[in-house]
Design an enzyme around this catalytic site. Structure first.
Site, short mmCIF file in Angstrom:
data_model
loop_
_atom_site.label_atom_id
_atom_site.label_comp_id
_atom_site.label_asym_id
_atom_site.label_seq_id
_atom_site.Cartn_x
_atom_site.Cartn_y
_atom_site.Cartn_z
N GLU A 15 6.61 0.67 10.11
CA GLU A 15 7.37 -0.31 9.32
C GLU A 15 8.28 0.37 8.29
O GLU A 15 8.75 -0.26 7.35
CB GLU A 15 6.41 -1.31 8.66
CG GLU A 15 5.54 -2.06 9.67
CD GLU A 15 6.10 -3.41 10.14
OE1 GLU A 15 6.77 -4.10 9.37
OE2 GLU A 15 5.85 -3.76 11.33
N HIS A 46 2.70 -4.93 3.56
CA HIS A 46 3.27 -3.58 3.42
C HIS A 46 2.75 -3.00 2.10
O HIS A 46 2.52 -3.75 1.14
CB HIS A 46 4.81 -3.62 3.34
CG HIS A 46 5.49 -4.04 4.60
ND1 HIS A 46 6.54 -4.94 4.64
CD2 HIS A 46 5.29 -3.66 5.89
CE1 HIS A 46 6.96 -5.09 5.89
NE2 HIS A 46 6.20 -4.33 6.66
N CYS A 79 11.97 -4.85 -1.12
CA CYS A 79 12.11 -5.02 0.33
C CYS A 79 13.57 -4.98 0.74
O CYS A 79 13.90 -4.60 1.86
CB CYS A 79 11.57 -6.38 0.77
SG CYS A 79 9.85 -6.64 0.42
O1 SUG Z 1 8.35 -8.45 7.70
N1 SUG Z 1 9.44 -11.50 6.34
C1 SUG Z 1 9.41 -10.06 6.28
C2 SUG Z 1 9.36 -9.57 4.85
C3 SUG Z 1 9.55 -8.09 4.76
C4 SUG Z 1 9.32 -7.56 3.39
N2 SUG Z 1 9.55 -6.19 3.36
C5 SUG Z 1 8.86 -5.29 2.60
N3 SUG Z 1 7.69 -5.60 2.05
N4 SUG Z 1 9.33 -4.12 2.48
C6 SUG Z 1 8.22 -9.50 7.07
O2 SUG Z 1 7.15 -10.13 7.04
C7 SUG Z 1 9.66 -13.65 7.45
C8 SUG Z 1 10.39 -14.27 8.60
C9 SUG Z 1 10.04 -15.71 8.87
O3 SUG Z 1 8.92 -16.12 8.64
O4 SUG Z 1 10.93 -16.44 9.31
C10 SUG Z 1 9.71 -12.14 7.48
O5 SUG Z 1 10.00 -11.54 8.50
#
Ligand code: SUG
Length: 416
Positions: free
Chosen positions: A162, A230, A347
């Site tokens: 990731e 994460h 993020c």
């Molecule tokens: O991968 N949300 C992302 C958020 C990513 C956050 N990134 C870090 N922590 N670096 C994920 O879960 C939600 C999409 C949806 O539900 O439509 C989403 O993909």
């Protein structure tokens, strides 16, 4: 050559929506089916970029990826009518969270003296697994200079990766050789552990970083179970400072000790669960902050408004600012549209330590370029997307045209 930290924020794409696609991401689950506001979302992201630029920092961006992704549906023999979740996956704007675009090892850490980037395969979540081939194309363009950069394809899909969200670099200052800390999860809990240890080890090998200055640290299973999908939801590092929740790592004392052994000047700021519970840390996204070295040399923390407005988090921050700690400023920003999908200020950015002159200048921002992007967003991004609009052919055309308008404004004909 002057090496500085450059933050590459993802421009929030015109298909931004809430489909509840990420198991283990509490905000994504809680807001599933809500109406999203792509225009407001993108403007919030741009206003964070402007904020950080105004601090005197170098700011870059990555482009939204082509959505809806018809190729993703074709590859699984679907046309979108079979399953709303597959359709929503093809429409996802999740590439906005560029902390998951790649893992970055700056030149001072690597054997060949180049900055290495490995695209993250993001295989745990179907909607994210389609990102990396398009992401790596952008990285190869932005970091095309082979004297200074090496861009690697994602590691094989059997090892979930990731990217920078599970990687921390600490060093005396950005341009000095650093230590790199890879944080992985072990499966077995209620939610997926997205970062596999073997993926982290593969990335470290590909980057040619010194094994004696590299740590592989297990994330606390309790943190993943509480919604820290994460590591950057519970910890962030910058130069000599690690800012972490006390329950971030499976073996906190062992982790702090190993960091101090490798970097004696390390300062570890630990937020105890008694002051801010794991649940409150995850709800407020206190740690999904940008810990930045300001031109004055002081460190500042860019946090989401949700953290600033949380009484317990605020009390802790007030105490921290009143003390003589290394983090001297706290700067709240409004990224609520991204936050509602579990994406805070950290993020939304990928950190690259490099000389800005060695990067394709089209990916770097100044005030004028931000204003031009804002104008395109204001004119072309949909104001809102309701759950029942995902899949609408007219809206799909509008989303495609909106991205094309952005590419034209920014001179990215190669992605058209
Ligand atoms: O991968 N949300 C992302 C958020 C990513 C956050 N990134 C870090 N922590 N670096 C994920 O879960 C939600 C999409 C949806 O539900 O439509 C989403 O993909």
């Amino acid at each position: 050559m002057s090496l500085v930290e450059i933050n590459f924020d993802g421009i929030i794409g015109p298909s931004h929506n809430y489909a509840g696609l990420s198991l283990g991401n509490i905000a994504s689950a809680n807001n599933a089916g809500d109406t999203s506001f792509p225009r407001a979302a993108a403007l919030q992201g741009l206003s964070k970029m402007r904020h950080n630029l105004a601090l005197g920092l170098v700011q870059g961006f990555l482009l939204p990826l082509p959505r809806p992704n018809g190729a993703f549906l074709s590859a699984i023999g679907a046309n979108g009518s079979e399953d709303r979740r597959l359709l929503a996956a093809a429409w996802s704007a999740s590439a906005m969270w560029t902390a998951n675009a790649a893992t970055v090892s700056p030149a001072p850490d690597t054997a060949d003296g180049r900055c290495h980037l490995t695209a993250a395969n993001l295989v745990t979540m179907p909607h994210r697994s389609q990102e990396w081939p398009d992401t790596v194309k952008q990285l190869r363009l932005a970091f095309a200079n082979p004297e200074h950069f090496a861009v690697h394809d994602a590691v094989p899909a059997c090892f979930g990766d990731e990217g920078a969200a599970n990687h921390m670099r600490m060093s005396a200052s950005h341009g000095d050789p650093g230590i790199e800390i890879f944080v992985y999860g072990k499966s077995g809990g209620p939610f997926p552990a997205r970062q596999h240890e073997q993926a982290s080890r593969a990335v470290a090998r590909l980057h040619g970083i010194d094994p004696a200055r590299t740590l592989f640290v297990e994330q606390n299973p309790e943190a993943i179970a509480a919604g820290a999908f994460h590591n950057d939801v519970v910890a962030v590092a910058n130069e000599r400072v690690l800012f972490t929740h006390e329950l971030a790592f499976a073996d906190p004392e062992g982790t702090y000790g190993a960091i101090r052994d490798l970097l004696p000047e390390a300062e570890i700021v630990i937020v105890p669960a008694a002051a801010v519970s794991l649940a409150d840390a995850i709800k407020s996204y206190l740690f999904n902050a940008q810990l930045l070295t300001l031109p004055s040399g002081e460190m500042g923390l860019v946090i989401p408004l949700e953290a600033w407005e949380h009484p317990k988090v605020r009390a802790w921050l007030d105490g921290m600012l009143a003390s003589n700690g290394p983090i001297r400023r706290v700067m709240p920003v409004d990224v609520r549209q991204s936050m509602a999908n579990g994406g805070g200020p950290a993020c939304l950015r990928l950190r690259v330590v490099a000389d800005p002159a060695t990067i394709d200048q089209r990916f770097l921002l100044d005030e004028k370029k931000i204003a031009r992007i804002e104008a395109v967003v204001t004119e072309h991004w949909p104001a809102s997307i309701g759950a029942d609009q995902i899949g609408d052919p007219a809206l799909a055309m509008r989303i495609i045209a909106a991205r094309q308008a952005l590419l034209a404004t920014l001179d990215f004909a190669e992605f058209g």
